[in-house]
Design a protein around this motif. Sequence first.
Motif, PDB file in Angstrom:
ATOM      1  N   GLU A  52     -35.252 -20.505  47.273  1.00 41.99           N
ATOM      2  CA  GLU A  52     -36.615 -20.411  47.564  1.00 41.99           C
ATOM      3  C   GLU A  52     -37.764 -20.501  46.390  1.00 41.99           C
ATOM      4  OE1 GLU A  52     -35.859 -15.846  48.543  1.00 41.99           O
ATOM      5  OE2 GLU A  52     -35.150 -16.265  49.802  1.00 41.99           O
ATOM      6  N   LEU A  56     -39.802 -14.673  44.432  1.00 44.10           N
ATOM      7  CA  LEU A  56     -39.161 -14.237  45.817  1.00 44.10           C
ATOM      8  C   LEU A  56     -39.391 -13.437  46.570  1.00 44.10           C
ATOM      9  CD1 LEU A  56     -34.934 -14.590  44.200  1.00 44.10           C
ATOM     10  CD2 LEU A  56     -36.517 -15.965  45.412  1.00 44.10           C
ATOM     11  N   LYS A  57     -39.815 -13.488  47.657  1.00 41.93           N
ATOM     12  CA  LYS A  57     -40.566 -12.495  48.704  1.00 41.93           C
ATOM     13  C   LYS A  57     -39.938 -12.239  50.034  1.00 41.93           C
ATOM     14  CE  LYS A  57     -43.557 -15.616  48.678  1.00 41.93           C
ATOM     15  NZ  LYS A  57     -42.581 -17.754  48.031  1.00 41.93           N
ATOM     16  N   GLY A  62     -35.398 -11.694  48.175  1.00 46.77           N
ATOM     17  CA  GLY A  62     -37.090 -11.403  47.692  1.00 46.77           C
ATOM     18  C   GLY A  62     -37.884 -10.322  47.997  1.00 46.77           C
ATOM     19  N   GLU A  96     -46.625 -14.749  50.571  1.00 43.84           N
ATOM     20  CA  GLU A  96     -45.417 -15.779  50.780  1.00 43.84           C
ATOM     21  C   GLU A  96     -46.511 -16.137  52.344  1.00 43.84           C
ATOM     22  OE1 GLU A  96     -42.488 -16.638  54.081  1.00 43.84           O
ATOM     23  OE2 GLU A  96     -42.304 -16.101  52.141  1.00 43.84           O
ATOM     24  N   THR A 101     -41.896 -19.666  52.025  1.00 48.54           N
ATOM     25  CA  THR A 101     -40.553 -19.255  51.056  1.00 48.54           C
ATOM     26  C   THR A 101     -39.361 -20.210  51.432  1.00 48.54           C
ATOM     27  OG1 THR A 101     -40.352 -16.692  51.009  1.00 48.54           O
ATOM     28  CG2 THR A 101     -38.216 -18.216  50.644  1.00 48.54           C
TER      29      THR A 101
END
Length: 388
Positions: A52, A56-57, A62, A96, A101
């Motif tokens: 990712e 990180l989402k 994430g 995002e 991602t």
Amino acid sequence: MLYEPEQFEPLTDEPWAEARVRDGIAAIVADTDAAHDDATLWPADRWDEYREGEPLKALHSGASGVVWALDTLRRGGHAETTLDLEAIALRSLELEQAEPTARDDEHWTPGSLLDGETGPLLVAFRLVPGAALADELHALVRENAANPTDDISWGAPGTILASLAMHEWTGETRWLDAARESAAALRSRRGDDGVWRQDDDYHGLGTLHGAAGNTLALVRLDPDEQLAAETAAVLTRYAVREGALANWPGSIERPLVRPRDGRICLQWCTGAPGILTGSWEYLDEELLLAGAELIWQAGPHGEEKGHSLCHGTAGNGFALLKAFARTGDEAWLERARRFAVHALGQADRMAEANGRRRHSLFTGDIGTALFAAACLDTESRFPIVDVL
């Protein structure tokens, strides 16, 4: 051979003790709070960064997954976070939507529950309900009905689960309508052999990527004893047995020993733990216990895979909780709790060695905290898949 002993380590002698487990959960939550940054969310571990990048989402590994876990622990009375989870959920969604991602993954769509926008939208709505968020999510769910990758991670099964959660939270019938639209499309793509396709050469069996997970989503929407029986027959057909033990390959095309690397998987994302967590209610009981006994005999994962839900000790431990839920035999609960104590110790050990904890739901410490909490509550439901 059904598993690779060198991938596992001896189970700790430390006994189950509620106070120690509660302290372990609280320590993970406190460290997770301390590691958060308003701009970058949480630092990426090497296992997750390659998927990712940062920040990180996504729900899988994430910030949205971390927020969901912290909120779940808070609601369950297991630990209080000091963070503004509502603000972090909205920030994760914003990031995002600005830069998806896993957009470079061949399976990715915005509708993906675990790797796309659906997860952050769902978490944001859970914490900060709003009509605009619901409408965006509804559109993604409907678009994802046509996704040809039929699994919980990317495809329609995952967005069926999201729709059912939204129906529970809102009471709006449009979510049931969307779930049934997706279910009809998913059923139409099921092969004559009772399995679904993830890739041209991968027709999966497990909960994350395969028949057990797809059946779980469909049966939760509309109970279907025939579908459950047919999937049970598929899982029985492809089980690899040695005496009273059993494991499963990832897909019907592949042997238990993977040709690409010669490895055998015994973890939630591939192998018996995932099969059991998805099919525990309808799988032949003898076969379910054969898989559970293999997991117990193998013991906790070693440090290569670690303690996580996706491919570590906590994920395997949930399969032991499912054996308890199916049979009522408290020996399985005791075994799951031994795994929980070990997993918490692993998390502490690995954090000390690496200089920080790993911050993700499916691959990190907060997922292990959820497993420990499940053992405290005598609760076998697997995060996200069984509980949204």
